[in-house]
Design an enzyme around this catalytic site. Sequence first.
Site, short mmCIF file in Angstrom:
data_model
loop_
_atom_site.label_atom_id
_atom_site.label_comp_id
_atom_site.label_asym_id
_atom_site.label_seq_id
_atom_site.Cartn_x
_atom_site.Cartn_y
_atom_site.Cartn_z
N ARG A 118 0.81 -1.23 0.00
CA ARG A 118 0.00 0.00 0.00
C ARG A 118 0.84 1.28 0.00
O ARG A 118 0.34 2.34 0.35
CB ARG A 118 -1.00 -0.01 1.16
CG ARG A 118 -2.00 -1.16 1.06
CD ARG A 118 -3.07 -1.07 2.14
NE ARG A 118 -4.01 -2.16 1.97
CZ ARG A 118 -3.88 -3.38 2.51
NH1 ARG A 118 -2.81 -3.64 3.26
NH2 ARG A 118 -4.78 -4.32 2.30
N LYS A 140 3.03 11.00 -11.37
CA LYS A 140 2.16 10.12 -12.16
C LYS A 140 2.88 8.81 -12.42
O LYS A 140 4.01 8.79 -12.91
CB LYS A 140 1.80 10.77 -13.50
CG LYS A 140 0.66 11.75 -13.45
CD LYS A 140 0.27 12.15 -14.86
CE LYS A 140 -0.94 13.05 -14.89
NZ LYS A 140 -1.32 13.39 -16.27
N GLU A 182 8.60 17.25 -25.54
CA GLU A 182 8.02 17.62 -24.24
C GLU A 182 8.59 18.95 -23.74
O GLU A 182 7.91 19.71 -23.06
CB GLU A 182 8.25 16.52 -23.21
CG GLU A 182 7.47 15.23 -23.47
CD GLU A 182 6.01 15.30 -23.05
OE1 GLU A 182 5.54 16.38 -22.63
OE2 GLU A 182 5.32 14.27 -23.14
N LYS A 224 6.95 22.65 -14.81
CA LYS A 224 6.11 21.53 -14.37
C LYS A 224 5.91 21.56 -12.87
O LYS A 224 4.80 21.31 -12.38
CB LYS A 224 6.72 20.19 -14.80
CG LYS A 224 5.82 19.02 -14.39
CD LYS A 224 6.05 17.75 -15.15
CE LYS A 224 4.97 16.74 -14.84
NZ LYS A 224 5.14 15.47 -15.58
N GLU A 234 -4.41 16.56 -10.73
CA GLU A 234 -4.97 16.88 -12.04
C GLU A 234 -6.49 17.06 -12.01
O GLU A 234 -7.24 16.52 -12.82
CB GLU A 234 -4.60 15.80 -13.07
CG GLU A 234 -4.70 16.30 -14.51
CD GLU A 234 -4.16 15.30 -15.52
OE1 GLU A 234 -4.96 14.71 -16.24
OE2 GLU A 234 -2.93 15.13 -15.58
N ARG A 238 -3.52 21.26 -13.97
CA ARG A 238 -2.47 20.32 -14.35
C ARG A 238 -2.74 19.67 -15.71
O ARG A 238 -1.81 19.24 -16.39
CB ARG A 238 -2.29 19.24 -13.27
CG ARG A 238 -1.18 18.27 -13.61
CD ARG A 238 -0.77 17.37 -12.48
NE ARG A 238 0.21 16.39 -12.93
CZ ARG A 238 0.93 15.62 -12.15
NH1 ARG A 238 0.79 15.70 -10.84
NH2 ARG A 238 1.80 14.76 -12.64
N ASN A 242 -0.94 18.15 -20.69
CA ASN A 242 -1.26 17.13 -21.68
C ASN A 242 -1.51 17.72 -23.07
O ASN A 242 -2.17 17.08 -23.90
CB ASN A 242 -2.49 16.33 -21.23
CG ASN A 242 -2.19 15.48 -20.02
OD1 ASN A 242 -1.14 14.86 -19.92
ND2 ASN A 242 -3.11 15.46 -19.06
N HIS A 245 -1.44 15.43 -26.08
CA HIS A 245 -1.42 14.06 -25.60
C HIS A 245 -2.67 13.27 -25.94
O HIS A 245 -2.61 12.05 -26.11
CB HIS A 245 -1.17 14.03 -24.09
CG HIS A 245 0.24 14.32 -23.69
ND1 HIS A 245 0.89 15.48 -24.06
CD2 HIS A 245 1.14 13.60 -22.98
CE1 HIS A 245 2.13 15.46 -23.56
NE2 HIS A 245 2.30 14.34 -22.91
N HIS A 249 -1.78 10.05 -27.63
CA HIS A 249 -2.05 8.73 -27.08
C HIS A 249 -2.86 7.88 -28.06
O HIS A 249 -2.67 6.66 -28.14
CB HIS A 249 -2.80 8.86 -25.75
CG HIS A 249 -1.94 9.32 -24.62
ND1 HIS A 249 -2.46 9.70 -23.40
CD2 HIS A 249 -0.60 9.47 -24.51
CE1 HIS A 249 -1.48 10.07 -22.60
NE2 HIS A 249 -0.34 9.94 -23.25
N HIS A 262 6.75 8.11 -27.65
CA HIS A 262 5.78 9.01 -27.02
C HIS A 262 5.98 10.45 -27.48
O HIS A 262 5.02 11.14 -27.85
CB HIS A 262 5.92 8.92 -25.50
CG HIS A 262 5.04 9.86 -24.75
ND1 HIS A 262 3.66 9.77 -24.75
CD2 HIS A 262 5.34 10.94 -23.98
CE1 HIS A 262 3.15 10.75 -24.02
NE2 HIS A 262 4.14 11.47 -23.54
#
Length: 360
Positions: A118, A140, A182, A224, A234, A238, A242, A245, A249, A262
Site C-alpha cells: 500500500r 504520475k 516535451e 512543471k 490533475e 495540471r 497534456n 497528448h 495517445h 511518445h
Amino acid sequence: MQTLHVDLGDRSYPIYIGKSLIEQPELLLKHISGKQVLVVTNETVAPLYLAKVRQSLQGLQYSEVILPDGEQHKTLTVLATIYDQLLKDKHNRSTTLIALGGGVVGDMTGYAAASYQRGVNFIQIPTTLLSQVDSSVGGKTGVNHPLGKNMIGAFHQPQCVIADTHTLMTLPDRELSAGIAEVIKYGLICDAEFYQWLDENASALLARDESVLAEAIYRSCLNKAQVVAEDEKESGIRAILNLGHTFGHAIETAQGYGNWLHGEAVAAGMVLAIKLSAQLGWVQQSDVDSLERMLRAVNLPITPPAMSQQQFLELMMVDKKVLDGQLRLVLLERIGKAIVTGDITIDDVKKVLANAGVPA
C-alpha cells in the site's frame, strides 16, 4: 548542480540537475531511510549505469530487476516481475525502490512503489531527456492497457529526482528528439519566453550542448513543478501538461506501443492541437507555422500516421480527460497560454483531422 523543489507540503521533494550526479552517492543515500533498496532498470540502461548505482548502495540490502526495454513492455505482466523480486527478497514497508531509466521504467517503478504494501518510497534517476523533463516529475505512475495508454496507475510522489545530464550523451538521436517534444510543450503551454529561447537554441539541443540541455531541463522542470504544486491530482490546471497528448495517445495506441515514440506522437498531436486552436480563431497561422518549423528542426513528425478519423475519435474517447462522455482537449489561447476546454464538437475534431490529411 542546480536544485529545484516541488512544493507539495509533506510530499515535497528536490529535483537535482547536473553532470555526473550518478557518481555522487551522497545525493542518493540521503533520501533512503531504510536498509532495503530495489533498483529497477532495463536491458539498455543496465550495462551503462547500473554498476555505478549499485556501488553507491553498498552496505544496504540490495536487490535489482532488469526489465525488457520498450513501451510495449509497460504492462501488468511485466510489472509483476517487480513485485516478484520484492516478495522473494522479503522487502518490507521501509524499502526504497529506485527507478534507473526512462519514462517506462519510472512509471512502472513508481506504480510498484505506490501499490506494494500500500505504498513505499521510491527515487527517480531518469536517463532520457523525456523522463528528465516530464515523466519523472509530478508523481504520475502507471502501466498501459491494450485499449488505452496509462489508464491503470496512481499518483505517488518520489523522494527525489536525480537528473544526470551526462546520461543524455548515450541517448539515441531519435530518443533525444522525442524528449525535445516535451520541452517545447512547456513553452507552448505556459512560458512564451522559453518557447522563443528554444527556437533560438534548437540546434544546440540536438548537438547535446550540456549547458543548453541543463537549462532546458531546468526551465521545463520549473514550469512543471509550479503546475504540479498548484494541482497535484490533475483536478484542474495540471491537465494543460497534456497538450497534444489526447491526439498523441490515440496515435500510440493505434500504431502499437513503441512503434511511435511518445514524444513523436506528442509532437504530431501538438500540431493538431495548435491547428484546432487556429481553426477556432485563437492563434494565428504564423503560430502554427513556427511550431511546425521548430519540430522539423529537431527531427520530429508534424503529421499523423496512417489512421482514420474514426480510429482517432474512438481512441480519444478513451482518455482520462473525458468526463461523462464529453471530450475535453488542451488547446492554446496564444503561445504561452493553454486552456482545457470541453467546448469542442466532434465536427471540430473531424475538420482539423481532415485538413491534416486524415481520411474519414
